[in-house]
Design an enzyme around this catalytic site. Sequence first.
Site, PDB file in Angstrom:
ATOM      1  N   GLU A 127     -16.127 -13.607  -5.994  1.00 27.23           N
ATOM      2  CA  GLU A 127     -17.012 -12.862  -6.897  1.00 27.23           C
ATOM      3  C   GLU A 127     -16.345 -11.537  -7.303  1.00 27.23           C
ATOM      4  O   GLU A 127     -16.415 -11.122  -8.461  1.00 27.23           O
ATOM      5  CB  GLU A 127     -18.371 -12.603  -6.225  1.00 27.23           C
ATOM      6  CG  GLU A 127     -19.215 -13.861  -5.995  1.00 27.23           C
ATOM      7  CD  GLU A 127     -18.601 -14.849  -5.002  1.00 27.23           C
ATOM      8  OE1 GLU A 127     -18.000 -14.408  -3.987  1.00 27.23           O
ATOM      9  OE2 GLU A 127     -18.709 -16.072  -5.231  1.00 27.23           O
ATOM     10  N   GLU A 172      -9.524 -10.369   1.478  1.00 25.51           N
ATOM     11  CA  GLU A 172      -8.829  -9.561   0.451  1.00 25.51           C
ATOM     12  C   GLU A 172      -9.585  -9.618  -0.893  1.00 25.51           C
ATOM     13  O   GLU A 172      -8.990  -9.587  -1.965  1.00 25.51           O
ATOM     14  CB  GLU A 172      -7.355  -9.954   0.336  1.00 25.51           C
ATOM     15  CG  GLU A 172      -6.656  -9.779   1.684  1.00 25.51           C
ATOM     16  CD  GLU A 172      -5.177  -9.468   1.640  1.00 25.51           C
ATOM     17  OE1 GLU A 172      -4.680  -9.072   0.587  1.00 25.51           O
ATOM     18  OE2 GLU A 172      -4.539  -9.598   2.695  1.00 25.51           O
ATOM     19  N   ILE A 206     -10.024 -38.934   0.758  1.00 27.43           N
ATOM     20  CA  ILE A 206      -9.041 -40.027   0.704  1.00 27.43           C
ATOM     21  C   ILE A 206      -8.790 -40.592   2.099  1.00 27.43           C
ATOM     22  O   ILE A 206      -8.603 -41.789   2.274  1.00 27.43           O
ATOM     23  CB  ILE A 206      -7.735 -39.528   0.032  1.00 27.43           C
ATOM     24  CG1 ILE A 206      -7.994 -39.322  -1.468  1.00 27.43           C
ATOM     25  CG2 ILE A 206      -6.573 -40.498   0.260  1.00 27.43           C
ATOM     26  CD1 ILE A 206      -6.872 -38.633  -2.231  1.00 27.43           C
TER      27      ILE A 206
HETATM   28  N1  COS Z   1      -4.779  -0.326  -8.971  1.00 32.53           N
HETATM   29  C1  COS Z   1      -4.814   1.033  -9.153  1.00 32.53           C
HETATM   30  N2  COS Z   1      -5.953   1.720  -9.315  1.00 32.53           N
HETATM   31  C2  COS Z   1      -7.106   1.036  -9.318  1.00 32.53           C
HETATM   32  C3  COS Z   1      -7.147  -0.362  -9.139  1.00 32.53           C
HETATM   33  C4  COS Z   1      -5.930  -1.045  -8.961  1.00 32.53           C
HETATM   34  N3  COS Z   1      -5.895  -2.365  -8.780  1.00 32.53           N
HETATM   35  N4  COS Z   1      -8.441  -0.765  -9.157  1.00 32.53           N
HETATM   36  C5  COS Z   1      -9.192   0.334  -9.364  1.00 32.53           C
HETATM   37  N5  COS Z   1      -8.378   1.408  -9.452  1.00 32.53           N
HETATM   38  C6  COS Z   1      -8.792   2.797  -9.724  1.00 32.53           C
HETATM   39  C7  COS Z   1      -9.543   2.873 -11.042  1.00 32.53           C
HETATM   40  O1  COS Z   1      -8.629   3.025 -12.105  1.00 32.53           O
HETATM   41  C8  COS Z   1     -10.427   4.077 -10.851  1.00 32.53           C
HETATM   42  O2  COS Z   1      -9.654   5.233 -11.053  1.00 32.53           O
HETATM   43  P1  COS Z   1     -10.298   6.569 -11.759  1.00 32.53           P
HETATM   44  O3  COS Z   1     -11.437   6.973 -10.862  1.00 32.53           O
HETATM   45  O4  COS Z   1      -9.164   7.542 -11.760  1.00 32.53           O
HETATM   46  O5  COS Z   1     -10.741   6.145 -13.120  1.00 32.53           O
HETATM   47  C9  COS Z   1     -10.779   4.008  -9.365  1.00 32.53           C
HETATM   48  O6  COS Z   1      -9.742   3.221  -8.737  1.00 32.53           O
HETATM   49  C10 COS Z   1     -12.131   3.378  -9.105  1.00 32.53           C
HETATM   50  O7  COS Z   1     -12.139   2.088  -9.663  1.00 32.53           O
HETATM   51  P2  COS Z   1     -13.490   1.269  -9.914  1.00 32.53           P
HETATM   52  O8  COS Z   1     -14.423   2.137 -10.687  1.00 32.53           O
HETATM   53  O9  COS Z   1     -13.115  -0.041 -10.480  1.00 32.53           O
HETATM   54  O10 COS Z   1     -14.088   1.133  -8.427  1.00 32.53           O
HETATM   55  P3  COS Z   1     -15.350   0.370  -7.869  1.00 32.53           P
HETATM   56  O11 COS Z   1     -15.959   1.198  -6.812  1.00 32.53           O
HETATM   57  O12 COS Z   1     -16.201  -0.120  -8.988  1.00 32.53           O
HETATM   58  O13 COS Z   1     -14.716  -0.868  -7.062  1.00 32.53           O
HETATM   59  C11 COS Z   1     -13.859  -3.082  -6.749  1.00 32.53           C
HETATM   60  C12 COS Z   1     -13.929  -1.794  -7.625  1.00 32.53           C
HETATM   61  C13 COS Z   1     -15.209  -3.706  -6.519  1.00 32.53           C
HETATM   62  C14 COS Z   1     -12.976  -4.019  -7.543  1.00 32.53           C
HETATM   63  C15 COS Z   1     -13.180  -2.731  -5.404  1.00 32.53           C
HETATM   64  O14 COS Z   1     -14.052  -1.963  -4.619  1.00 32.53           O
HETATM   65  C16 COS Z   1     -12.728  -3.942  -4.640  1.00 32.53           C
HETATM   66  O15 COS Z   1     -11.665  -4.502  -4.901  1.00 32.53           O
HETATM   67  N6  COS Z   1     -13.534  -4.401  -3.650  1.00 32.53           N
HETATM   68  C17 COS Z   1     -13.148  -5.480  -2.775  1.00 32.53           C
HETATM   69  C18 COS Z   1     -12.456  -4.929  -1.603  1.00 32.53           C
HETATM   70  C19 COS Z   1     -11.761  -5.966  -0.795  1.00 32.53           C
HETATM   71  O16 COS Z   1     -10.923  -6.683  -1.293  1.00 32.53           O
HETATM   72  N7  COS Z   1     -12.094  -5.992   0.497  1.00 32.53           N
HETATM   73  C20 COS Z   1     -11.459  -6.844   1.419  1.00 32.53           C
HETATM   74  C21 COS Z   1     -10.549  -5.991   2.248  1.00 32.53           C
HETATM   75  S1  COS Z   1      -9.291  -6.846   3.073  1.00 32.53           S
HETATM   76  S2  COS Z   1     -10.127  -8.110   4.268  1.00 32.53           S
END
Ligand code: COS
Length: 386
Positions: A367, A363, A337
């Site tokens: 994806e 954070e 704009i």
């Molecule tokens: N609150 C509470 N517990 C959680 C949760 C949440 N939001 N998310 C996951 N958990 C728990 C799960 O319930 C699971 O517990 P159990 O092992 O007792 O069953 C455990 O944590 C593992 O969860 P999950 O299997 O989903 O883990 P993954 O390794 O597959 O990872 C993602 C999940 C990819 C979503 C996670 O690693 C993530 O958020 N990555 C991005 C990180 C990020 O934001 N980085 C930037 C940092 S700041 S610049």
Amino acid sequence: MDFELTEEQKLLRGAVREYAEEQLGPHVLEYERKAEFPRDLVMRMWKDLGLGGMLAPEEHGGIDLDPVSYMTVIEELARVWPAISIIVSVHNSVGVHLIAHHGTGAQKDRYLPRLTSDWLAAFSLSEPGAGSDVAALRTTAVRDGDHYVLNGEKNWVTNGRNADVYVVYAKTDPRAGNRGISAFILERESGGLTVGKPERKLGIKSSEAVTLSLADCRVPAANRLGEEGFGFKIAMMELDSGRVGVGAQAVGIAQAAFDLAVKYAREREAFGRVISEFQAIQWMLADMAVRLEQARALVYRAAWMKEAGLPYTRQASMAKLYASEAATFVCHRAIQIHGGYGYTEDYHVERFYRDARVTEIYEGTSEIQRLVIARNWLRENGYEQG
Ligand code: COS
């Protein structure tokens, strides 16, 4: 159903808006151009408005805001200065809030009164080889008597050069995947901690992101947050709330760009009329307005759910995903704009465009948010994921 802020929330929002415009606004360009961290202005916000303790209880010097009020503050700060809003958001959510909720009595007594008055917090989860895949982090914490010894490399540490304390994540059991991660409070003066140079970034230039090197860094065992192996869950829980904050930051950026676009469209003339009278411009404004309102609704709903004590992981990710992509869209159209002027530094929209981009990344990338949304939706609807 009530979509109105309370009178108290409106007053807070008005006060922060006025403060941001008058006390921060005049300094934005200078700090952004120099990529200088505005420590003096941040500390003044702690003193003048209590913004260092937004999520800390009053008994520890905080102002204990409810989640919706907190989001209004982050949004208003971002409307003027996105970099300062993330400095404040990281300090309050993944710093102060984390210690207030997972800390021991002694940790709260030591850190919260300082963090709410003149200290700054940082959060250190990511590593060069572990960003989205948190469980892959390689920093280790080995127990040695009443201490842990930490070794490893961290990066993307927001507030990293100015922080007085860091919440650092390390593996206490490297064979246990995400269940082997623990969280620690590390003080700046800890021996073995070296802070690297800030990254040179596309936007939010006055917010620093640095590397940390930990070389035999000794942390008292009393500084471990929560149980051993509970660090991943602490990080995830706190990122839920942090992600709503990034959503609020994106809403503030989108609002700023929208306001600038409307102002410009009502002043600029072409073909004998102000350009806001042209349908091409009106359609852009309409698309921007819809996304802005939708983003705000998602952010405030997620905050309301947190306040109501409901599970809100999916809603936090939806708010962050939608608001961050909406902010990029709105800023893109705001530049359009403005035409050629929008591409210059004189009209501010280029700054908001650059600043918006990171909200789709930090954070948790868009994806990762999509992954969290889909996994949680499937789980909530009985299609349990393995
Ligand atoms: N609150 C509470 N517990 C959680 C949760 C949440 N939001 N998310 C996951 N958990 C728990 C799960 O319930 C699971 O517990 P159990 O092992 O007792 O069953 C455990 O944590 C593992 O969860 P999950 O299997 O989903 O883990 P993954 O390794 O597959 O990872 C993602 C999940 C990819 C979503 C996670 O690693 C993530 O958020 N990555 C991005 C990180 C990020 O934001 N980085 C930037 C940092 S700041 S610049």
